[in-house]
Scaffold this motif. Structure first.
Motif, mmCIF file in Angstrom:
data_model
loop_
_atom_site.group_PDB
_atom_site.id
_atom_site.type_symbol
_atom_site.label_atom_id
_atom_site.label_comp_id
_atom_site.label_asym_id
_atom_site.label_seq_id
_atom_site.Cartn_x
_atom_site.Cartn_y
_atom_site.Cartn_z
ATOM 1 N N PRO A 164 0.810 -1.231 0.000
ATOM 2 C CA PRO A 164 0.000 0.000 0.000
ATOM 3 C C PRO A 164 0.836 1.270 0.000
ATOM 4 O O PRO A 164 0.386 2.304 -0.509
ATOM 5 N N ILE A 165 2.050 1.209 0.548
ATOM 6 C CA ILE A 165 2.921 2.385 0.534
ATOM 7 C C ILE A 165 3.386 2.671 -0.888
ATOM 8 O O ILE A 165 3.353 3.814 -1.362
ATOM 9 N N GLN A 175 0.559 4.177 -2.970
ATOM 10 C CA GLN A 175 -0.123 5.384 -2.475
ATOM 11 C C GLN A 175 0.127 6.577 -3.390
ATOM 12 O O GLN A 175 1.273 6.908 -3.687
ATOM 13 N N ARG A 208 8.452 6.914 -0.959
ATOM 14 C CA ARG A 208 7.991 5.525 -1.072
ATOM 15 C C ARG A 208 9.058 4.563 -0.530
ATOM 16 O O ARG A 208 8.752 3.636 0.216
ATOM 17 N N GLN A 250 9.513 5.050 3.514
ATOM 18 C CA GLN A 250 8.386 4.535 4.291
ATOM 19 C C GLN A 250 8.279 3.020 4.170
ATOM 20 O O GLN A 250 7.934 2.331 5.134
ATOM 21 N N GLN A 290 1.614 5.506 -12.222
ATOM 22 C CA GLN A 290 0.587 6.499 -11.912
ATOM 23 C C GLN A 290 0.571 7.659 -12.899
ATOM 24 O O GLN A 290 -0.191 8.604 -12.741
#
Length: 273
Positions: free
Chosen positions: A44-45, A48, A56, A59, A88
């Motif tokens: 999910p990181i 995100q 990214r 984290q 993205q």
């Protein structure tokens, strides 16, 4: 993106990759459960919206330390973060979008990545002039990776637009899958292909080039009949034999495994509309 990343990480664990951790055998003081937990915690990181590449990576490394307590995936995250960023962006091929991401990397991305590497504590990490992860970043992340490309295969991906991934890995997977190989078998073949053609940079850092060349030679012995139109002669028993030998001697070709995950991730992202 999160689904493709999880699938790549979990498939890599199902493949019998000599010297690495996989469902056929743990190794090097690490377990499959730690790698699986790392993949699930970092997906999910990476996916995100709104994070930079450096954010990214940092984290995700921090999340890995929390769930695994050790470095299970630094190389994977270094490859996956820019691919996630590229996924993205709209327009163009995945590689074209990736090259835009790499060209846009900043000094802040380098600083966060240096902190991530120090936090992960990868085995065999030394100190070098120029882009030293133990000192504040002075150049962009792309420039830092270019400085390191001759000694680190992950860095070389940044410097070459992920050439191993897009020019070797993705076409190789497609050929074997089109020929009827399972995802596990195609992944195992790709791992041996990389291992037989380029010395693993993690092994070089930890054990020296002579041991890495020995490993490359051993992998080459398993590489006959490499065409997907021929019989699948790379048997699990032969892979398992080399796996036991490498783990007995503490040799972990981790960089090669990381590159394979990057190839699987790119392959699945390229199948998406």
């Amino acid at each position: 993106m999160a689904g493709a990343y999880r699938a790549a990480c979990h498939l890599e664990l199902r493949a019998l990759k000599p010297g690495n951790v996989h469902i056929h055998g743990d190794g090097h003081g690490m377990t499959v459960a730690q790698f699986a937990a790392s993949a699930d915690a970092t997906a999910p990181i990476l996916a995100q919206p709104g994070l930079s590449v450096g954010e990214r990576i940092f984290q995700a490394v921090a999340a890995t330390r929390t769930v695994a307590g050790c470095n299970t995936n630094l190389g994977i995250l270094l490859l996956a973060a820019p691919l996630a960023q590229a996924a993205q962006i709209e327009g163009g091929t995945l590689r074209e979008r990736l090259e835009h991401v790499l060209a846009s990397l900043t000094v802040a991305d380098a600083e966060l990545t240096f902190r991530s590497i120090a936090l992960a504590e990868p085995a065999g990490l030394g100190r070098v002039e120029g882009a030293d992860v133990h000192t504040p970043a002075r150049v962009t992340l792309l420039a830092a990776m270019r400085e390191a490309q001759d000694r680190d295969r992950i860095a070389r991906q940044y410097a070459t637009g992920f050439a191993d991934v897009f020019e070797t890995g993705v076409p190789f997977l497609r050929r074997w899958l089109d020929a009827g190989a399972s995802y596990e078998h195609a992944t195992e073949r790709l791992f041996i292909e990389f291992l037989a053609t380029t010395p693993d940079s993690h092994v070089i850092r930890k054990y020296g080039r002579e041991r890495a060349e020995w490993l490359r030679s051993r992998a080459s012995e398993l590489r006959e009949n490499t065409g997907p139109d021929r019989a699948f002669t790379l048997t699990r028993s032969r892979l398992a034999e080399l796996d036991r030998e490498l783990k007995y001697n503490g040799v972990n070709p981790g960089t090669t495994a990381d590159i394979v995950v990057g190839c699987l991730l790119a392959f699945w992202l390229m199948q998406s509309p």
